[in-house]
Motif scaffolding. Sequence first.
Motif, short mmCIF file in Angstrom:
data_model
loop_
_atom_site.label_atom_id
_atom_site.label_comp_id
_atom_site.label_asym_id
_atom_site.label_seq_id
_atom_site.Cartn_x
_atom_site.Cartn_y
_atom_site.Cartn_z
N PHE A 59 0.82 -1.20 0.00
CA PHE A 59 0.00 0.00 0.00
C PHE A 59 0.86 1.26 0.00
N LEU A 60 1.86 1.30 0.87
CA LEU A 60 2.74 2.47 0.93
C LEU A 60 3.90 2.36 -0.07
N GLY A 61 4.29 1.13 -0.37
CA GLY A 61 5.42 0.92 -1.27
C GLY A 61 5.15 1.32 -2.70
N ALA A 62 3.94 1.12 -3.19
CA ALA A 62 3.64 1.46 -4.59
C ALA A 62 3.87 2.95 -4.87
N PRO A 63 3.27 3.86 -4.10
CA PRO A 63 3.55 5.27 -4.39
C PRO A 63 4.98 5.68 -4.06
N LEU A 64 5.55 5.10 -3.01
CA LEU A 64 6.93 5.44 -2.66
C LEU A 64 7.89 5.04 -3.78
N MET A 90 -4.82 7.58 -4.47
CA MET A 90 -5.34 6.39 -3.77
C MET A 90 -5.07 6.49 -2.27
N LEU A 91 -3.87 6.93 -1.90
CA LEU A 91 -3.55 7.11 -0.47
C LEU A 91 -4.44 8.17 0.16
N LEU A 92 -4.63 9.27 -0.55
CA LEU A 92 -5.45 10.37 -0.02
C LEU A 92 -6.90 9.95 0.15
N ILE A 93 -7.45 9.25 -0.83
CA ILE A 93 -8.83 8.75 -0.73
C ILE A 93 -8.95 7.83 0.49
N THR A 94 -8.00 6.93 0.62
CA THR A 94 -8.03 6.00 1.75
C THR A 94 -7.95 6.73 3.08
N GLY A 95 -6.99 7.65 3.19
CA GLY A 95 -6.78 8.36 4.45
C GLY A 95 -7.90 9.32 4.80
N ALA A 96 -8.44 9.99 3.79
CA ALA A 96 -9.45 11.02 4.06
C ALA A 96 -10.87 10.47 4.11
N LEU A 97 -11.11 9.34 3.46
CA LEU A 97 -12.49 8.86 3.33
C LEU A 97 -12.70 7.45 3.89
N TRP A 126 -16.24 5.01 -2.20
CA TRP A 126 -14.86 5.46 -2.15
C TRP A 126 -13.89 4.34 -2.49
N ASN A 127 -14.24 3.11 -2.17
CA ASN A 127 -13.39 2.00 -2.56
C ASN A 127 -13.36 1.85 -4.08
N VAL A 128 -14.50 2.00 -4.73
CA VAL A 128 -14.52 1.92 -6.19
C VAL A 128 -13.63 3.02 -6.78
N LEU A 129 -13.72 4.22 -6.22
CA LEU A 129 -12.88 5.31 -6.72
C LEU A 129 -11.40 4.98 -6.54
N ARG A 130 -11.02 4.45 -5.39
CA ARG A 130 -9.60 4.14 -5.22
C ARG A 130 -9.19 2.94 -6.06
N ALA A 131 -10.10 2.04 -6.36
CA ALA A 131 -9.80 0.97 -7.32
C ALA A 131 -9.52 1.56 -8.70
N ALA A 136 -5.54 3.04 -12.64
CA ALA A 136 -4.96 4.03 -13.56
C ALA A 136 -3.47 4.19 -13.28
N GLY A 137 -3.10 4.22 -12.02
CA GLY A 137 -1.69 4.31 -11.66
C GLY A 137 -0.91 3.10 -12.18
N PHE A 138 -1.48 1.94 -12.01
CA PHE A 138 -0.87 0.72 -12.53
C PHE A 138 -0.70 0.82 -14.05
N GLY A 139 -1.75 1.25 -14.74
CA GLY A 139 -1.68 1.39 -16.19
C GLY A 139 -0.61 2.37 -16.64
N CYS A 140 -0.48 3.47 -15.92
CA CYS A 140 0.57 4.45 -16.25
C CYS A 140 1.96 3.83 -16.05
N LEU A 141 2.13 3.06 -15.01
CA LEU A 141 3.43 2.42 -14.78
C LEU A 141 3.70 1.33 -15.81
N VAL A 142 2.67 0.66 -16.30
CA VAL A 142 2.84 -0.28 -17.40
C VAL A 142 3.35 0.48 -18.62
N ALA A 143 2.72 1.61 -18.92
CA ALA A 143 3.16 2.43 -20.06
C ALA A 143 4.60 2.88 -19.86
N ALA A 144 4.97 3.22 -18.64
CA ALA A 144 6.35 3.64 -18.37
C ALA A 144 7.34 2.50 -18.64
#
Length: 150
Positions: A59-64, A90-97, A126-131, A136-144
């Motif tokens: 959870f923390l490792g992916a963004p880090l 995703m972290l912000l949604i989880t932490g704030a909501l 909110w879980n659907v939003l963070r999913a 999307a983050g995963f997809g961007c990293l695949v593109a990278a």
Amino acid sequence: MSTVVLVAALVAAGLIAGLFYAYACSVMPGIARGDDKTFVEAMRGINVAIVNPVFMLTFLGAPLLAGVAIFLNPGPRPWVIAGFACLVAMLLITGALNIPLNNALESGGDDYAAVRANFETAWVRWNVLRAVVSTAGFGCLVAAVLTDRG
């Protein structure tokens, strides 16, 4: 080294996106079939069990890792920045909501119908939003990674 960090970020992002996806399409619909007490107690148990080293590392490792990869790998930087931004969202949604809802669920007492009514719809939304944003983050990293391979 930069490719290793980028791939590690990609794997962690895929795992966390998959977790939130699994909640959206199986865990929450499954426990929603139970009565109020079953639902509330199941979620209370899940909320305790999920705070473990393996989950927290992912959870923390992916963004880090994505953040570190921004500075290590200039080639696909726009994709990595976009992936990082999504994972931070995703972290912000989880932490704030989601976490405040989890805390309210835990301290909500034994009026299971009321506790569930104050929790379920909002938490699922909110879980659907963070999913979506973690995917999307995963997809961007695949593109990278694909851009990095040239």
